[in-house]
Design a protein around this motif. Structure first.
Motif, PDB file in Angstrom:
ATOM      1  N   ILE A   1      16.110   6.138  -8.115  1.00  9.08           N
ATOM      2  CA  ILE A   1      15.175   6.038  -9.245  1.00  9.08           C
ATOM      3  C   ILE A   1      13.734   6.059  -8.742  1.00  9.08           C
ATOM      4  CG2 ILE A   1      14.296   4.466 -11.029  1.00  9.08           C
ATOM      5  CD1 ILE A   1      17.183   3.552 -11.483  1.00  9.08           C
ATOM      6  N   ILE A   2      13.467   5.290  -7.702  1.00  5.06           N
ATOM      7  CA  ILE A   2      12.109   5.230  -7.137  1.00  5.06           C
ATOM      8  C   ILE A   2      11.737   6.558  -6.488  1.00  5.06           C
ATOM      9  CG2 ILE A   2      10.644   4.090  -5.427  1.00  5.06           C
ATOM     10  CD1 ILE A   2      11.314   2.412  -7.924  1.00  5.06           C
ATOM     11  N   TYR A   3      12.659   7.139  -5.757  1.00  3.11           N
ATOM     12  CA  TYR A   3      12.387   8.421  -5.082  1.00  3.11           C
ATOM     13  C   TYR A   3      12.052   9.499  -6.093  1.00  3.11           C
ATOM     14  CZ  TYR A   3      13.145  12.631  -2.308  1.00  3.11           C
ATOM     15  OH  TYR A   3      12.996  13.855  -1.707  1.00  3.11           O
ATOM     16  N   ASN A   4      12.836   9.588  -7.165  1.00  7.73           N
ATOM     17  CA  ASN A   4      12.605  10.621  -8.176  1.00  7.73           C
ATOM     18  C   ASN A   4      11.298  10.404  -8.930  1.00  7.73           C
ATOM     19  OD1 ASN A   4      15.010  11.948  -7.570  1.00  7.73           O
ATOM     20  ND2 ASN A   4      16.200  10.670  -8.980  1.00  7.73           N
ATOM     21  N   GLU A   5      10.967   9.135  -9.221  1.00 11.53           N
ATOM     22  CA  GLU A   5       9.715   8.826  -9.912  1.00 11.53           C
ATOM     23  C   GLU A   5       8.512   9.222  -9.055  1.00 11.53           C
ATOM     24  OE1 GLU A   5       7.508   7.097 -13.196  1.00 11.53           O
ATOM     25  OE2 GLU A   5       9.645   7.524 -12.959  1.00 11.53           O
ATOM     26  N   ARG A   6       8.614   8.955  -7.778  1.00 11.15           N
ATOM     27  CA  ARG A   6       7.519   9.291  -6.868  1.00 11.15           C
ATOM     28  C   ARG A   6       7.393  10.803  -6.703  1.00 11.15           C
ATOM     29  NH1 ARG A   6       9.133   6.509  -2.315  1.00 11.15           N
ATOM     30  NH2 ARG A   6       8.555   4.578  -3.359  1.00 11.15           N
ATOM     31  N   LYS A   7       8.500  11.486  -6.757  1.00 12.76           N
ATOM     32  CA  LYS A   7       8.496  12.948  -6.636  1.00 12.76           C
ATOM     33  C   LYS A   7       7.857  13.592  -7.858  1.00 12.76           C
ATOM     34  CE  LYS A   7      11.600  16.731  -5.329  1.00 12.76           C
ATOM     35  NZ  LYS A   7      13.019  17.092  -5.060  1.00 12.76           N
ATOM     36  N   LEU A   8       8.139  13.023  -9.047  1.00 15.40           N
ATOM     37  CA  LEU A   8       7.575  13.556 -10.287  1.00 15.40           C
ATOM     38  C   LEU A   8       6.093  13.249 -10.416  1.00 15.40           C
ATOM     39  CD1 LEU A   8      10.420  12.655 -12.823  1.00 15.40           C
ATOM     40  CD2 LEU A   8       9.746  14.960 -12.094  1.00 15.40           C
ATOM     41  N   ARG A   9       5.676  12.080  -9.893  1.00 15.89           N
ATOM     42  CA  ARG A   9       4.271  11.658 -10.030  1.00 15.89           C
ATOM     43  C   ARG A   9       3.715  11.240  -8.668  1.00 15.89           C
ATOM     44  NH1 ARG A   9       3.507   7.569 -14.867  1.00 15.89           N
ATOM     45  NH2 ARG A   9       1.350   8.250 -14.506  1.00 15.89           N
ATOM     46  N   PRO A  10       3.462  12.171  -7.797  1.00 15.38           N
ATOM     47  CA  PRO A  10       2.985  11.839  -6.448  1.00 15.38           C
ATOM     48  C   PRO A  10       1.626  11.152  -6.446  1.00 15.38           C
ATOM     49  CG  PRO A  10       2.812  14.195  -6.862  1.00 15.38           C
ATOM     50  CD  PRO A  10       3.592  13.619  -7.996  1.00 15.38           C
ATOM     51  N   GLU A  11       0.853  11.309  -7.538  1.00 13.49           N
ATOM     52  CA  GLU A  11      -0.469  10.676  -7.584  1.00 13.49           C
ATOM     53  C   GLU A  11      -0.386   9.157  -7.653  1.00 13.49           C
ATOM     54  OE1 GLU A  11       0.774  11.229 -11.886  1.00 13.49           O
ATOM     55  OE2 GLU A  11       0.890  12.384 -10.022  1.00 13.49           O
ATOM     56  N   LEU A  12       0.792   8.620  -8.000  1.00 14.28           N
ATOM     57  CA  LEU A  12       0.954   7.174  -8.078  1.00 14.28           C
ATOM     58  C   LEU A  12       1.037   6.532  -6.698  1.00 14.28           C
ATOM     59  CD1 LEU A  12       3.529   6.796 -11.005  1.00 14.28           C
ATOM     60  CD2 LEU A  12       1.067   6.467 -11.089  1.00 14.28           C
ATOM     61  N   LEU A  13       1.391   7.300  -5.689  1.00 15.69           N
ATOM     62  CA  LEU A  13       1.528   6.754  -4.349  1.00 15.69           C
ATOM     63  C   LEU A  13       0.151   6.417  -3.784  1.00 15.69           C
ATOM     64  CD1 LEU A  13       3.350   6.082  -1.917  1.00 15.69           C
ATOM     65  CD2 LEU A  13       3.085   8.457  -1.177  1.00 15.69           C
TER      66      LEU A  13
END
Length: 540
Positions: A346-358
């Motif tokens: 879940i975390i990996y996919n969310e970060r992949k969809l919204r890389p600006e959040l990292l």
């Protein structure tokens, strides 16, 4: 606050004694009857004089009695002359604000806890660090006070500030806004709180903070008004959105002062970390005054926070944990919750969809981040850390923070080991939280109050709230604050061959100097004075 170790000390905690040293020659020369006459009540003294062998006239004529009285009077006169008050909130004689209630602006002044019998065998966990006598001291220079006169008279320059982020991020920006207004000699309009894009919180300044207290506390430093004067409402302010990081007072004056005098109004956005942490002494003191005195929570929040604090304390001392296990935290830090492959995905996919959040460095793997101490502790790691630090199994724990990813299941390792586990929802009475529903900043403020007033505080990760509470607890007398030494301890967490007894001793030893002891900011250049208030804002 000091916690007693034995039941024999309970009565001693309830009584406060003062002792005055008197030369032994005087003591030995006084009869027991004479000494008794100094401590018995007037009624008993009258009876004793009628029955005793010494008459009142003889006692009054005794030169030793007169010498003793003169010595005592001289002692108190000397204290008065030097303006010495060992219990004053400021050890500085020329401090302007000696209101004890304003030392802890956010919550309740904590009182010593009477330990129940069941806590006594493990009371070493509740012991407080040695504060080395440091106490708040905001002694502004004469030059600062003189310049205040002209600054407070000025009606030509106005500073409007829009602050963003969560409640603790907003606090930091408000502190900077006051200091920038002082640097520019401008009138500060009560800061505008931008709608929080993550939680949709539309709270205004007055919903979270006590506006009148804010103005009154800073009345000698900066002129503060609720809104712009009518003649400036239609003016076009100078707007600045791209202030560099860590700017100096000189940069601010050279950049804004002339434009501000010409246009009358300056609008600043995005103040987060824009002002340098290394400022002149008076401005550092002003930062402390804003953070620890002026920013008091609004009365409804203050009162509910006080009630929840009292409910936690009703059965003994308590530990406050600030757990950073929310979904957005795992996404932003580039870390994984370690619950199962399902939640990691879940975390990996969310970060992949919204890389600006990292917000962390993207060139580091999760494992590298973990070993570098850049990830929040999960429930298993928090539990092992508390056990190693000898937290008693029956310790009462208040946990602050948002709902963890994985819900209550994510907290099971903690709740199994420490069953007395509560948050504000558990402690609030029916209907008490309803007025604040959907107000993430106000919920965070309640967590702040209960955590700041705890006997022991520990964050599972750094961040604005953990840093703010660490500084607040230092300013309140260095109340015990455990800072997890993640960078050094996590390699031991990952070693399955290490016996538990040895593991616990290693972890305990690693944290001996991470319990909230006084830390000097001058050895930590670039650190915020509101996290490390010594030496600018505290003296021993």
């Amino acid at each position: 606050m000091a916690i007693s170790k034995s039941g024999n000390n309970k009565k001693q905690q309830q009584q406060h004694h003062c002792y005055i040293s008197v030369p032994s020659e005087i003591i030995s020369s006084l009869s027991s009857t004479s000494l008794q006459s100094l401590v018995v009540s007037p009624k008993k003294a009258s009876a004793a004089w009628k029955i005793g062998t010494f008459s009142r006239s003889k006692i009054l004529k005794n030169p030793r009695i007169w010498f003793l009285l003169l010595s005592i009077c001289g002692f108190f006169f000397m204290l008065k002359m030097y303006n010495f008050d060992p219990f004053a909130p400021y050890p500085c004689g020329n401090s302007e604000n000696n209101d004890d209630s304003s030392i802890i602006s956010s919550g309740v002044l904590s009182a010593p806890v009477k330990l129940e019998e069941k806590y006594e065998e493990n009371s070493d966990f509740w012991e407080q660090p040695d504060g080395l006598g440091y106490r708040p001291c905001l002694d502004f220079s004469e030059e600062y006070k003189k310049s205040s006169v002209e600054i407070l008279k000025d009606r030509t320059k106005y500073l409007v500030v829009v602050v963003s982020g969560g409640m603790n991020q907003q606090r930091n920006q408000i502190v900077d806004a006051v200091v920038i207004a002082r640097i520019l000699g401008a009138t500060l309009v009560v800061p505008i709180l931008q709608v929080n894009v993550i939680w949709g919180d539309e709270s205004e300044f007055s919903d979270i903070f006590d506006v009148e207290h804010f103005k009154r506390t800073l009345a000698d430093d900066v002129r503060i008004i609720s809104s712009l004067p009518s003649n400036h409402l239609m003016s076009r302010p100078v707007e600045e959105k791209h202030t560099p990081l860590h700017v100096s007072p000189q940069w601010i004056r050279s950049r804004y002062h002339r434009r501000m005098r010409r246009e009358g109004v300056l609008l600043l956005r995005g103040l987060d970390s824009r002002l340098s942490k290394d400022l002149p002494s008076d401005l550092q003191k002003l930062r402390c005054k804003v953070a620890f005195h002026a920013l008091r929570f609004a009365p409804p929040i203050f009162e509910l926070g006080k009630k929840i604090t009292e409910r936690m304390r009703s059965k003994g001392p308590y530990l406050a944990l600030h757990l950073r296990m929310e979904k957005d935290v795992w996404v932003r830090t580039g870390c994984l919750p370690g619950l199962s492959s399902k939640y990691d995905d879940i975390i990996y996919n969310e970060r992949k969809l919204r890389p600006e959040l990292l917000t962390s460095r993207s060139n580091m793997t999760y494992h590298d981040r973990k070993l570098a101490g850049l990830c929040p502790l999960n429930a298993v790691e928090v539990t092992r850390l508390l056990k190693a630090l000898r937290a008693p199994k029956n310790a009462r724990i208040f946990w602050a923070g948002g709902d963890p990813l994985g819900g209550k299941e994510a907290l099971l390792p903690l709740t199994k080991e420490y069953p007395h586990f509560y948050n504000k929802e558990d402690l609030a009475l029916p209907g008490e939280l309803e007025p604040f529903a959907g107000k993430a900043s106000i919920m965070a403020a309640l967590d702040y109050i209960v955590s700041e007033n705890s006997d022991v505080f520990m964050p599972s990760h750094g961040g604005n709230m953990g840093h703010a509470i660490q500084g607040h607890r230092a300013y309140a007398g260095h109340k015990k604050t455990i800072t997890p030494n993640k960078r050094q301890m996590l390699s031991y967490f990952l070693n399955p061959l290490l016996p538990e007894k040895k593991f616990n001793q290693i972890i305990f030893d690693l944290h001996r100097d991470s319990m909230g002891q006084p830390a000097i900011r001058t050895s930590k250049a670039g650190r915020d004075v509101t996290k490390y208030p010594i030496p600018e804002c505290m003296r021993n």
